[in-house]
Design a protein around this motif. Structure first.
Motif, PDB file in Angstrom:
ATOM      1  N   GLY A 165      48.651 -37.494   5.113  1.00 45.98           N
ATOM      2  CA  GLY A 165      49.597 -38.212   5.954  1.00 45.98           C
ATOM      3  C   GLY A 165      50.419 -39.247   5.227  1.00 45.98           C
ATOM      4  O   GLY A 165      51.414 -39.734   5.744  1.00 45.98           O
ATOM      5  N   GLU A 166      49.970 -39.616   4.009  1.00 46.97           N
ATOM      6  CA  GLU A 166      50.725 -40.620   3.255  1.00 46.97           C
ATOM      7  C   GLU A 166      50.329 -40.618   1.784  1.00 46.97           C
ATOM      8  O   GLU A 166      49.244 -40.166   1.410  1.00 46.97           O
ATOM      9  N   ILE A 167      51.229 -41.127   0.995  1.00 46.33           N
ATOM     10  CA  ILE A 167      50.981 -41.438  -0.413  1.00 46.33           C
ATOM     11  C   ILE A 167      51.450 -42.874  -0.568  1.00 46.33           C
ATOM     12  O   ILE A 167      52.545 -43.222  -0.142  1.00 46.33           O
ATOM     13  N   THR A 168      50.636 -43.711  -1.174  1.00 44.73           N
ATOM     14  CA  THR A 168      50.972 -45.124  -1.267  1.00 44.73           C
ATOM     15  C   THR A 168      50.956 -45.594  -2.717  1.00 44.73           C
ATOM     16  O   THR A 168      49.965 -45.414  -3.425  1.00 44.73           O
TER      17      THR A 168
ATOM     18  N   ALA B 210      55.133 -42.192   0.399  1.00 50.99           N
ATOM     19  CA  ALA B 210      55.545 -41.105   1.289  1.00 50.99           C
ATOM     20  C   ALA B 210      54.737 -41.155   2.577  1.00 50.99           C
ATOM     21  O   ALA B 210      53.576 -41.563   2.577  1.00 50.99           O
ATOM     22  N   ARG B 211      55.369 -40.744   3.639  1.00 48.83           N
ATOM     23  CA  ARG B 211      54.724 -40.654   4.949  1.00 48.83           C
ATOM     24  C   ARG B 211      55.212 -39.385   5.642  1.00 48.83           C
ATOM     25  O   ARG B 211      56.380 -39.014   5.510  1.00 48.83           O
TER      26      ARG B 211
ATOM     27  N   GLY C  30      57.849 -32.883   8.851  1.00 50.38           N
ATOM     28  CA  GLY C  30      58.467 -33.198   7.574  1.00 50.38           C
ATOM     29  C   GLY C  30      57.846 -34.446   6.984  1.00 50.38           C
ATOM     30  O   GLY C  30      56.747 -34.862   7.372  1.00 50.38           O
ATOM     31  N   ALA C  31      58.557 -35.024   6.028  1.00 46.79           N
ATOM     32  CA  ALA C  31      58.081 -36.246   5.379  1.00 46.79           C
ATOM     33  C   ALA C  31      59.258 -37.030   4.841  1.00 46.79           C
ATOM     34  O   ALA C  31      60.321 -36.465   4.567  1.00 46.79           O
ATOM     35  N   VAL C  32      59.059 -38.313   4.696  1.00 48.46           N
ATOM     36  CA  VAL C  32      60.052 -39.181   4.071  1.00 48.46           C
ATOM     37  C   VAL C  32      59.383 -39.855   2.875  1.00 48.46           C
ATOM     38  O   VAL C  32      58.207 -40.217   2.936  1.00 48.46           O
ATOM     39  N   GLU C  33      60.132 -39.948   1.778  1.00 48.33           N
ATOM     40  CA  GLU C  33      59.599 -40.562   0.565  1.00 48.33           C
ATOM     41  C   GLU C  33      60.542 -41.647   0.086  1.00 48.33           C
ATOM     42  O   GLU C  33      61.758 -41.513   0.167  1.00 48.33           O
ATOM     43  N   SER C  34      59.948 -42.730  -0.412  1.00 46.62           N
ATOM     44  CA  SER C  34      60.743 -43.764  -1.060  1.00 46.62           C
ATOM     45  C   SER C  34      60.351 -43.779  -2.532  1.00 46.62           C
ATOM     46  O   SER C  34      59.182 -43.592  -2.879  1.00 46.62           O
TER      47      SER C  34
END
Length: 140
Positions: free
Chosen positions: A89-92, A112-113, A124-128
């Protein structure tokens, strides 16, 4: 008073539709999003600056074109199932490298989330992505 209330509602409607877009475009870090099949569907100006790729060059393509690598040089998995984002669900705050369009690697901090629909289904996902070159990150 009724005219003023309608005017305020009109302004709020406009703000709700434009503020997210303005935030993404003015955010100093790179932001991109993928759909469920991992095709790039959003790419802000900072992503263009960090990667050298324009929106037109990446829309509909897979993020593997960035050749993300872990700090140890190991290539990140190319599909979303292998990387685990859609499971976790996320990458931090992951320090990694991405390959610039012109061939060099850029050290970045990645977050990413997943994006879910109203029923909780992942769509989908959004990444910064933050360029940490000046901070000496990812063994720059």
């Amino acid at each position: 008073m009724e005219v003023l209330r309608k005017f305020q509602e009109s302004i709020m409607d406009d703000l709700e539709s434009t503020v997210p877009e303005i935030l993404i475009e003015t955010f100093p870090g790179g932001v991109f999003a993928i759909d469920r099949s991992a095709s790039i569907i959003l790419w802000n100006k900072s992503m263009e600056n960090i990667t050298g790729y324009t929106r037109g060059e990446v829309f509909g393509r897979h993020p593997s074109l960035l050749e993300f690598q872990y700090r140890n040089g190991e290539v990140c998995p190319n599909n979303v199932e292998e990387c685990g984002l859609f499971v976790k669900g996320e990458i931090t705050e992951m320090e990694c490298m991405l390959r610039h369009k012109n061939g060099w690697f850029v050290p970045v901090l990645k977050n990413a989330r997943v994006i879910q629909d109203k029923n909780g289904k992942i769509i989908g996902a959004v990444e910064s992505v933050t360029d940490i070159t000046l901070l000496g990150g990812a063994n720059a």
